[in-house]
Enzyme design. Structure first.
Site, PDB file in Angstrom:
ATOM      1  N   ASP A  98       0.803  -1.227   0.000  1.00  0.00           N
ATOM      2  CA  ASP A  98       0.000   0.000   0.000  1.00  0.00           C
ATOM      3  C   ASP A  98       0.836   1.277   0.000  1.00  0.00           C
ATOM      4  O   ASP A  98       0.290   2.376   0.097  1.00  0.00           O
ATOM      5  CB  ASP A  98      -0.929   0.017   1.225  1.00  0.00           C
ATOM      6  CG  ASP A  98      -2.006  -1.048   1.153  1.00  0.00           C
ATOM      7  OD1 ASP A  98      -2.475  -1.332   0.028  1.00  0.00           O
ATOM      8  OD2 ASP A  98      -2.384  -1.601   2.204  1.00  0.00           O
TER       9      ASP A  98
ATOM     10  N   CYS B 164      -5.070   9.922  -3.144  1.00  0.00           N
ATOM     11  CA  CYS B 164      -4.272   8.945  -2.384  1.00  0.00           C
ATOM     12  C   CYS B 164      -2.819   8.874  -2.826  1.00  0.00           C
ATOM     13  O   CYS B 164      -1.946   8.493  -2.052  1.00  0.00           O
ATOM     14  CB  CYS B 164      -4.877   7.548  -2.530  1.00  0.00           C
ATOM     15  SG  CYS B 164      -6.552   7.380  -1.929  1.00  0.00           S
TER      16      CYS B 164
ATOM     17  N   HIS C 159     -12.064   6.556   4.426  1.00  0.00           N
ATOM     18  CA  HIS C 159     -11.385   7.835   4.629  1.00  0.00           C
ATOM     19  C   HIS C 159     -12.312   8.996   4.271  1.00  0.00           C
ATOM     20  O   HIS C 159     -13.131   8.882   3.341  1.00  0.00           O
ATOM     21  CB  HIS C 159     -10.130   7.943   3.745  1.00  0.00           C
ATOM     22  CG  HIS C 159      -8.973   7.147   4.214  1.00  0.00           C
ATOM     23  ND1 HIS C 159      -8.101   6.521   3.363  1.00  0.00           N
ATOM     24  CD2 HIS C 159      -8.525   6.866   5.471  1.00  0.00           C
ATOM     25  CE1 HIS C 159      -7.167   5.887   4.057  1.00  0.00           C
ATOM     26  NE2 HIS C 159      -7.402   6.084   5.343  1.00  0.00           N
TER      27      HIS C 159
ATOM     28  N   ARG D 253       1.413  -0.975   7.696  1.00  0.00           N
ATOM     29  CA  ARG D 253       1.495   0.319   7.023  1.00  0.00           C
ATOM     30  C   ARG D 253       2.381   1.303   7.783  1.00  0.00           C
ATOM     31  O   ARG D 253       2.886   2.268   7.193  1.00  0.00           O
ATOM     32  CB  ARG D 253       0.109   0.915   6.816  1.00  0.00           C
ATOM     33  CG  ARG D 253      -0.783   0.108   5.881  1.00  0.00           C
ATOM     34  CD  ARG D 253      -1.742   0.994   5.129  1.00  0.00           C
ATOM     35  NE  ARG D 253      -1.043   1.903   4.223  1.00  0.00           N
ATOM     36  CZ  ARG D 253      -1.648   2.884   3.562  1.00  0.00           C
ATOM     37  NH1 ARG D 253      -2.942   3.098   3.728  1.00  0.00           N
ATOM     38  NH2 ARG D 253      -0.961   3.669   2.759  1.00  0.00           N
TER      39      ARG D 253
ATOM     40  N   ARG E  59     -10.295   4.279  10.560  1.00  0.00           N
ATOM     41  CA  ARG E  59      -8.831   4.417  10.485  1.00  0.00           C
ATOM     42  C   ARG E  59      -8.295   5.496  11.441  1.00  0.00           C
ATOM     43  O   ARG E  59      -7.112   5.494  11.763  1.00  0.00           O
ATOM     44  CB  ARG E  59      -8.414   4.768   9.050  1.00  0.00           C
ATOM     45  CG  ARG E  59      -9.003   3.857   7.962  1.00  0.00           C
ATOM     46  CD  ARG E  59      -8.389   2.487   7.969  1.00  0.00           C
ATOM     47  NE  ARG E  59      -8.980   1.616   6.963  1.00  0.00           N
ATOM     48  CZ  ARG E  59      -8.596   1.564   5.677  1.00  0.00           C
ATOM     49  NH1 ARG E  59      -7.643   2.357   5.236  1.00  0.00           N
ATOM     50  NH2 ARG E  59      -9.187   0.731   4.840  1.00  0.00           N
TER      51      ARG E  59
ATOM     52  N   ASP F 241      -1.468   8.759   3.002  1.00  0.00           N
ATOM     53  CA  ASP F 241      -1.862   8.271   4.318  1.00  0.00           C
ATOM     54  C   ASP F 241      -0.776   8.435   5.370  1.00  0.00           C
ATOM     55  O   ASP F 241      -1.053   8.321   6.564  1.00  0.00           O
ATOM     56  CB  ASP F 241      -2.269   6.796   4.234  1.00  0.00           C
ATOM     57  CG  ASP F 241      -3.582   6.601   3.497  1.00  0.00           C
ATOM     58  OD1 ASP F 241      -4.407   7.533   3.514  1.00  0.00           O
ATOM     59  OD2 ASP F 241      -3.769   5.530   2.889  1.00  0.00           O
TER      60      ASP F 241
END
Length: 401
Positions: free
Chosen positions: A209, A395, A310, A234, A280, A215
């Site tokens: 990812d 993103c 998100h 992540r 998240r 992020d």
């Protein structure tokens, strides 16, 4: 560089002491000159302004800790308020210490000293807080005014990981690795064709990812807030991101355990950071963001978002600050004034390139028509392979502006 509370305390102390001292010296010097430079006037004049100086120091220290010395828009009114309140309170306390009593008439006379006895002192504070005080605070805390956007239009991006298409059989069948590379190249070209420089965050081949670089960090002028994703895997993406923003000269703050926060939940509009309360990003993460952002002059508005992973999957903002999004994915539309409904869900994600140019996914042609009808130039990028993984045009980049 990480800004600690200790550094903020030192910066606030230094600013408060210097402004109070300068105002005291300016006022005593004015008395000295008006009284034909008689040395005997220095002692009484200095004693007269002692309490005003103490209150100036106290009020400015508090203001510095609250972030009022990080920008002109806060430092200027702070200087005006402190320049009025401190000498007036000083005279009131002196009057009470000498056995006087307060009445409406006496209070009026005390306030009138702002145009006579205390005028130079107040003026010195008015000028000193947004100039000298703010400069000392900035130098001590390590905070810098952000260069103009035109001078640092950089898009942080990250090459798609090899692991993005080398997962399980289902993922390998779903994603076309060659098309991933072509679409990523076209996406970064959209920035470069519109006056941006792209800078690659260190490649993370084994982290699938990692291409969704937004992020990992949120940028507020020269402040970089390193996030804390829910997925522990992540969190391994963060080292390369932090290395990059530090190399660019950003001050670094971090969301810490037990807080969780991902950059896809943060939407900056002016000096307000809208933060999605999602699966998240938790409540503690939002609390920490408020604490981090406030000293830099930013406020945080929390938005419940129960229908998407998100916030920016449901809503973003146009160059003029108007919000655009998918109303079916937003819990409380009233939190976003001037809302425009995007005709397609993919149209909720918009990246601002210039004051009149936006980047949009090719999968949102009706939204493109809507924005063009509103006078914007729309640049589209085909990111279908990333959309299969839940990604959007927001993103894949973090804008340094």
């Amino acid at each position: 560089m990480t800004v600690t509370w200790a550094r903020r305390v030192i910066a606030s102390l230094a600013s408060a002491v210097l402004v109070a001292l300068l105002a005291h010296v300016a006022a005593v010097t004015a008395f000295f000159l008006v009284n034909q430079m008689q040395p005997t006037i220095i002692g009484p004049a200095s004693s007269y302004f002692i309490l005003a100086g103490l209150f100036t120091f106290l009020l400015l220290f508090i203001a510095g800790m609250l972030g009022a010395l990080t920008s002109w828009k806060w430092a200027l009114p702070t200087g005006i308020v402190v320049g009025i309140v401190a000498p007036v309170v000083g005279v009131i306390l002196t009057t009470l210490q000498q056995g006087g009593s307060m009445s409406g008439e006496i209070f009026g006379l005390i306030v009138a000293t702002l145009t006579s006895t205390n005028a130079i002192y107040a003026l010195a504070v008015f000028i000193g807080v947004p100039t000298v005080g703010r400069a000392i605070y900035a130098a001590t805390v390590g905070y810098r005014e952000a260069p103009r956007a035109a001078e640092r239009r950089i898009a942080l991006v990250r090459l798609p990981a090899t692991a993005l298409t080398e997962g399980d059989d289902e993922t390998e069948a779903l994603i076309d690795s060659d098309l991933v590379d072509k679409q990523w190249d076209a996406y970064t070209a959209a920035f470069e064709d519109n006056g941006w420089t792209t800078r690659e965050v260190p490649f993370a081949s084994e982290l699938p990812d990692s291409v969704f670089v937004q992020d990992g960090v949120v940028l507020l002028d020269d402040l970089a807030i390193i996030t804390r994703p829910v997925d522990e895997t992540r969190r391994r993406e963060l080292d390369g991101i932090e290395e990059t923003v530090q190399d660019l000269g950003f001050t670094v703050e971090r969301v810490m355990d037990p807080g969780t926060f991902e950059g896809g939940d943060a939407l900056l509009v002016g000096d307000t950071l809208y933060v999605g309360r999602t699966e998240r990003t938790n409540a503690e993460g939002i609390r920490q963001l408020r604490s981090i952002a406030a000293p830099y002059g930013y406020s945080v508005v929390a938005a419940p978002m129960s229908k998407v992973h998100h916030l920016k999957a449901a809503i973003t903002a146009l160059p003029d600050g108007t919000f655009i999004g998918d109303p079916s994915s937003i819990d409380e539309i009233g939190l976003f004034p001037g809302f425009i409904a995007a005709p397609e869900p993919a149209g909720a994600a918009v990246v601002v390139l210039t004051d009149d140019t936006v980047l949009l996914a090719a999968s949102a042609p009706k939204t493109a028509d809507l924005l063009e009808d509103l006078g914007y130039t729309v640049v589209t990028a085909d990111i279908s392979e990333f959309e299969k993984l839940g990604g959007s045009v927001t993103c894949l980049s973090v804008r340094v502006r």
